[in-house]
Design a protein around this motif. Structure first.
Motif, PDB file in Angstrom:
ATOM      1  N   VAL A  27      34.983   5.631  26.321  1.00 32.26           N
ATOM      2  CA  VAL A  27      33.685   6.262  26.570  1.00 32.26           C
ATOM      3  C   VAL A  27      32.795   5.320  27.372  1.00 32.26           C
ATOM      4  O   VAL A  27      32.156   5.716  28.354  1.00 32.26           O
ATOM      5  N   LEU A  28      32.752   4.057  26.957  1.00 35.29           N
ATOM      6  CA  LEU A  28      31.973   3.065  27.699  1.00 35.29           C
ATOM      7  C   LEU A  28      32.506   2.921  29.117  1.00 35.29           C
ATOM      8  O   LEU A  28      31.739   2.819  30.084  1.00 35.29           O
ATOM      9  N   MET A  29      33.834   2.930  29.254  1.00 35.90           N
ATOM     10  CA  MET A  29      34.453   2.780  30.559  1.00 35.90           C
ATOM     11  C   MET A  29      34.121   3.953  31.474  1.00 35.90           C
ATOM     12  O   MET A  29      33.824   3.758  32.672  1.00 35.90           O
ATOM     13  N   GLU A  30      34.149   5.152  30.954  1.00 29.80           N
ATOM     14  CA  GLU A  30      33.858   6.326  31.764  1.00 29.80           C
ATOM     15  C   GLU A  30      32.407   6.308  32.258  1.00 29.80           C
ATOM     16  O   GLU A  30      32.116   6.649  33.402  1.00 29.80           O
ATOM     17  N   ARG A  31      31.503   5.869  31.388  1.00 27.75           N
ATOM     18  CA  ARG A  31      30.096   5.805  31.798  1.00 27.75           C
ATOM     19  C   ARG A  31      29.880   4.707  32.832  1.00 27.75           C
ATOM     20  O   ARG A  31      29.082   4.858  33.762  1.00 27.75           O
ATOM     21  N   ALA A  32      30.598   3.605  32.672  1.00 25.11           N
ATOM     22  CA  ALA A  32      30.507   2.524  33.656  1.00 25.11           C
ATOM     23  C   ALA A  32      31.030   2.996  35.005  1.00 25.11           C
ATOM     24  O   ALA A  32      30.410   2.764  36.057  1.00 25.11           O
ATOM     25  N   ALA A  33      32.170   3.666  34.978  1.00 25.35           N
ATOM     26  CA  ALA A  33      32.772   4.160  36.220  1.00 25.35           C
ATOM     27  C   ALA A  33      31.871   5.178  36.900  1.00 25.35           C
ATOM     28  O   ALA A  33      31.751   5.199  38.136  1.00 25.35           O
ATOM     29  N   LEU A  34      31.227   6.024  36.109  1.00 31.23           N
ATOM     30  CA  LEU A  34      30.321   7.024  36.671  1.00 31.23           C
ATOM     31  C   LEU A  34      29.143   6.360  37.387  1.00 31.23           C
ATOM     32  O   LEU A  34      28.740   6.788  38.476  1.00 31.23           O
ATOM     33  N   ALA A  35      28.611   5.286  36.798  1.00 33.62           N
ATOM     34  CA  ALA A  35      27.492   4.569  37.432  1.00 33.62           C
ATOM     35  C   ALA A  35      27.919   3.996  38.776  1.00 33.62           C
ATOM     36  O   ALA A  35      27.168   4.043  39.761  1.00 33.62           O
ATOM     37  N   CYS A  57      41.481  -3.427  42.772  1.00 30.08           N
ATOM     38  CA  CYS A  57      41.439  -3.581  41.323  1.00 30.08           C
ATOM     39  C   CYS A  57      42.392  -4.653  40.809  1.00 30.08           C
ATOM     40  O   CYS A  57      43.517  -4.780  41.301  1.00 30.08           O
ATOM     41  N   GLY A  58      41.918  -5.388  39.815  1.00 29.31           N
ATOM     42  CA  GLY A  58      42.755  -6.342  39.117  1.00 29.31           C
ATOM     43  C   GLY A  58      43.376  -5.707  37.895  1.00 29.31           C
ATOM     44  O   GLY A  58      43.224  -4.506  37.639  1.00 29.31           O
ATOM     45  N   ALA A  59      44.040  -6.543  37.079  1.00 26.46           N
ATOM     46  CA  ALA A  59      44.805  -6.020  35.949  1.00 26.46           C
ATOM     47  C   ALA A  59      44.002  -5.897  34.664  1.00 26.46           C
ATOM     48  O   ALA A  59      44.529  -5.465  33.642  1.00 26.46           O
ATOM     49  N   GLY A  60      42.716  -6.254  34.692  1.00 24.30           N
ATOM     50  CA  GLY A  60      41.891  -6.179  33.495  1.00 24.30           C
ATOM     51  C   GLY A  60      41.068  -4.907  33.446  1.00 24.30           C
ATOM     52  O   GLY A  60      41.246  -3.981  34.251  1.00 24.30           O
ATOM     53  N   ASN A  61      40.130  -4.880  32.501  1.00 21.22           N
ATOM     54  CA  ASN A  61      39.295  -3.690  32.347  1.00 21.22           C
ATOM     55  C   ASN A  61      38.307  -3.511  33.492  1.00 21.22           C
ATOM     56  O   ASN A  61      37.831  -2.404  33.730  1.00 21.22           O
ATOM     57  N   GLY A  63      39.216  -3.868  36.558  1.00 24.13           N
ATOM     58  CA  GLY A  63      40.051  -3.057  37.438  1.00 24.13           C
ATOM     59  C   GLY A  63      40.145  -1.627  36.960  1.00 24.13           C
ATOM     60  O   GLY A  63      40.142  -0.682  37.774  1.00 24.13           O
ATOM     61  N   ALA A  64      40.206  -1.436  35.637  1.00 24.87           N
ATOM     62  CA  ALA A  64      40.257  -0.077  35.088  1.00 24.87           C
ATOM     63  C   ALA A  64      38.985   0.693  35.424  1.00 24.87           C
ATOM     64  O   ALA A  64      39.038   1.892  35.730  1.00 24.87           O
ATOM     65  N   GLN A  93      45.651  -1.978  28.348  1.00 23.62           N
ATOM     66  CA  GLN A  93      45.990  -0.610  27.974  1.00 23.62           C
ATOM     67  C   GLN A  93      45.096   0.386  28.719  1.00 23.62           C
ATOM     68  O   GLN A  93      45.571   1.433  29.180  1.00 23.62           O
ATOM     69  N   GLU A  94      43.812   0.044  28.852  1.00 20.19           N
ATOM     70  CA  GLU A  94      42.879   0.932  29.544  1.00 20.19           C
ATOM     71  C   GLU A  94      43.244   1.075  31.021  1.00 20.19           C
ATOM     72  O   GLU A  94      43.152   2.161  31.601  1.00 20.19           O
ATOM     73  N   LEU A  95      43.661  -0.030  31.657  1.00 21.26           N
ATOM     74  CA  LEU A  95      44.052   0.039  33.064  1.00 21.26           C
ATOM     75  C   LEU A  95      45.248   0.958  33.239  1.00 21.26           C
ATOM     76  O   LEU A  95      45.265   1.813  34.137  1.00 21.26           O
ATOM     77  N   GLN A  96      46.247   0.810  32.393  1.00 20.11           N
ATOM     78  CA  GLN A  96      47.450   1.632  32.524  1.00 20.11           C
ATOM     79  C   GLN A  96      47.133   3.112  32.295  1.00 20.11           C
ATOM     80  O   GLN A  96      47.693   3.986  32.977  1.00 20.11           O
ATOM     81  N   LEU A  97      46.221   3.395  31.375  1.00 18.56           N
ATOM     82  CA  LEU A  97      45.800   4.785  31.156  1.00 18.56           C
ATOM     83  C   LEU A  97      45.134   5.341  32.409  1.00 18.56           C
ATOM     84  O   LEU A  97      45.466   6.444  32.870  1.00 18.56           O
ATOM     85  N   GLN A  98      44.200   4.575  32.984  1.00 13.08           N
ATOM     86  CA  GLN A  98      43.478   5.055  34.158  1.00 13.08           C
ATOM     87  C   GLN A  98      44.410   5.230  35.361  1.00 13.08           C
ATOM     88  O   GLN A  98      44.272   6.186  36.132  1.00 13.08           O
ATOM     89  N   LEU A  99      45.371   4.334  35.530  1.00 13.44           N
ATOM     90  CA  LEU A  99      46.321   4.465  36.634  1.00 13.44           C
ATOM     91  C   LEU A  99      47.209   5.695  36.469  1.00 13.44           C
ATOM     92  O   LEU A  99      47.513   6.385  37.459  1.00 13.44           O
ATOM     93  N   SER A 100      47.617   5.958  35.252  1.00 17.00           N
ATOM     94  CA  SER A 100      48.479   7.131  35.033  1.00 17.00           C
ATOM     95  C   SER A 100      47.720   8.421  35.365  1.00 17.00           C
ATOM     96  O   SER A 100      48.281   9.353  35.957  1.00 17.00           O
TER      97      SER A 100
END
Length: 552
Positions: A27-35, A57-61, A63-64, A93-100
């Protein structure tokens, strides 16, 4: 007052929000990405149809976040490509989810080396390589990746020409509008520019230059001081849902410096109200021990700064040769004079005179323009041993202490020092470059070691309180890099203390007012500022305080 965090403190706050409060990380990631995506839209729309957005993007959050922002932009119809650095399988884990998710939507995901082959190049680049956790020098593959990205961002890689500067959206972040160019891509850093240390602002071997930075929750300390500040462009702080309680979280590894503060316009209301039923003595007496033979400018500027910031009475203690010129320059000031021979030849009588001056004063300024003659050591010692009020030590007062370290034994909790980098180097024995590399650490260490307030002057001045509180100044302009500017600052601090502010509060607020005064004068051009104008403009800034409002 604005709050700024180190990278470790931010990671602790993030973990607290997820683990203790229960906010899902996605949820935090989605709001960050939206900004980030919202800012990227504005830049992309300025380029017009065919704009190509890259997410590096790098391999951390971090990058996610970049991958998620690229997906949001893709869904809005923008042409997006994701370039990955590092090994995907080692990613979070978050990066791999977003890439998929991105791959299922048909968004191209390529290795960073493919950037130089991409047709049409890039117009908007999202920098998601490294976030706030970077703590070591960048090398190897990541360094090569950033070198290529740097070439692309500076237009050295055959990149398609961008829009005119008039069509690119102007930022409105905390550092005001930022310049644009017409021949390079627009770079948006995610949370912090890659390669910048989140706590010190240092460049970790290499860093990417951003046009703007979208940071999450709280600004990071590293984008408020130089060189990090110059890499960040306009900084926008996005609220992505962190609760204030998250600030209670402490980093897993002990960290002496994890939080700092910065003044905002509302903090001008901290200046005490000027009561209607009062007299000149109500607003404090400032004694300024300054000036040497035929060198009266620093004394004048400090006194002018003190009067303009609210002091009721200002007395200048200086050598006899300066009496006539100071009485002419500033007839409002009281002049008390001495000769070096008096000081050296009649030590006891001179000490008595100094003690009487100390009884008169509510605040003392010690140092501007004193010079380095042998008698100055005794003058500094006599004042430090006789003062029972706040003493602001500047310029030659500091140089005298650096040359005679025993004088630090006279420091008390009401001492404020205002060194620039060179003076701080002399006081500590460090190299100037070492101090500049960690302004927070240098100011914090000196202030807490001696139990005093330290105002470490630089393009972004850091103030450290005696108990370790840190403040970074965000006001000001390069026009203030002029002779006499520091003397005016010393006077402003003294004037605020004379009004009744405690040393620490007067220090960080005075630096802020000084910077705002510089911005006011700079409206007439960056090259022409004079220190006298700076002092006068401080009065204009003070008109906006609780006690200085203009009457209709």
């Amino acid at each position: 007052m604005k709050t700024l965090l180190s990278g470790r403190k931010m990671k602790a706050a993030d973990a607290y929000a997820i683990e203790q409060i229960g906010i899902p990380s996605v949820v935090l990631m989605e709001r960050a990405a939206l900004a980030v995506a919202l800012r990227a839209e504005k830049a992309a729309d300025a380029f017009g149809p065919g704009c190509h957005i890259w997410a590096l993007c790098g391999a951390g959050n971090n990058g996610a976040d970049g991958v998620a922002a690229a997906r949001m932009l893709h869904l809005k119809g923008y042409r997006t490509t994701i370039f990955m650095a590092g090994r995907e399988e080692k990613g979070t884990q978050e990066l791999q989810l977003q890439l998929s998710i991105a791959r299922r939507l048909g968004i191209p995901v390529k290795t960073w080396e493919r950037m130089k082959e991409e047709p049409g190049g890039c117009q908007v680049l999202l920098d998601g390589l490294f976030g706030v956790g970077l703590s070591r020098e960048i090398e190897g593959e990541y360094k090569r990746c950033m070198e290529l990205a740097g070439e692309i961002l500076t237009g050295k890689n055959g990149i398609q020409e961008g829009p005119s500067s008039e069509s690119v959206p102007q930022g409105t972040g905390i550092y005001g509008k930022y310049p644009t160019t017409s021949s390079k891509p627009w770079c948006i850093a995610i949370d912090i520019p890659s390669g910048i240390h989140s706590g010190t602002g240092a460049v970790m071997e290499i860093a990417l230059q951003a046009d703007e930075t979208v940071t999450f929750g709280w600004e990071k300390m590293g984008t408020a001081v130089y060189p990090g500040r110059s890499f960040a462009g306009t900084v926008t702080v996005a609220d992505i849902g962190f609760p204030k309680e998250a600030l209670q979280a402490e980093p897993e590894e002990e960290e002496p410096i994890s939080i700092a503060y910065a003044c905002e316009k509302a903090d001008l209301m901290r200046v005490p109200e000027r009561k209607a039923y009062s007299n000149k003595g109500t607003f404090g007496r400032v004694l300024i021990a300054a000036g040497s033979k035929n060198m009266s400018g620093a004394a004048y500027l400090s006194a002018l700064g003190a009067y303009r910031s609210g002091a009721g009475l200002v007395k200048i203690l200086t050598v006899e040769e300066n009496r006539a010129v100071l009485q002419t320059l500033l007839p409002e000031a009281i002049i008390a004079s001495y000769t070096p021979e008096q000081l050296l030849g009649g030590r006891e009588d001179f000490k008595e005179m100094i003690e009487e001056q100390m009884k008169w004063a509510d605040v003392v300024v010690l140092g501007p323009g004193l010079g380095n003659e042998p008698y100055v050591e005794y003058l500094v010692e006599d004042i430090l041993t006789s003062a029972f009020v706040p003493v602001i030590i500047d310029a030659d007062g500091l140089n005298t202490i650096a040359s005679h370290p025993y004088l630090t034994s006279y420091y008390t909790e009401n001492i404020v020092i205002t060194p620039h980098l060179g003076e701080m180097a002399r006081l500590t024995g460090q190299k100037t470059e070492e101090i500049q590399a960690d302004l927070f650490g240098a100011a914090f260490s000196y202030a807490t070691h001696y139990g005093i307030t330290c105002v470490l002057k630089d393009a972004a001045t850091v103030t450290a309180g005696r108990e370790g509180a840190l403040y970074i100044n965000t006001s000001g302009t390069s026009a203030m890099a002029k002779a006499g500017s520091g003397d005016v600052l010393t006077g402003i601090l003294a004037g605020l203390m004379a009004l009744g502010l405690e040393e620490e509060e007067a220090a960080y607020l005075g630096v802020y007012i000084h910077g705002l005064a510089g911005e006011e004068v700079s409206k007439n051009g960056l090259h022409s500022l004079l220190a006298t104008e700076l002092a006068r403009a401080a009065g204009t800034v003070m008109a906006g305080t609780k006690g200085g409002n203009k009457t209709e």
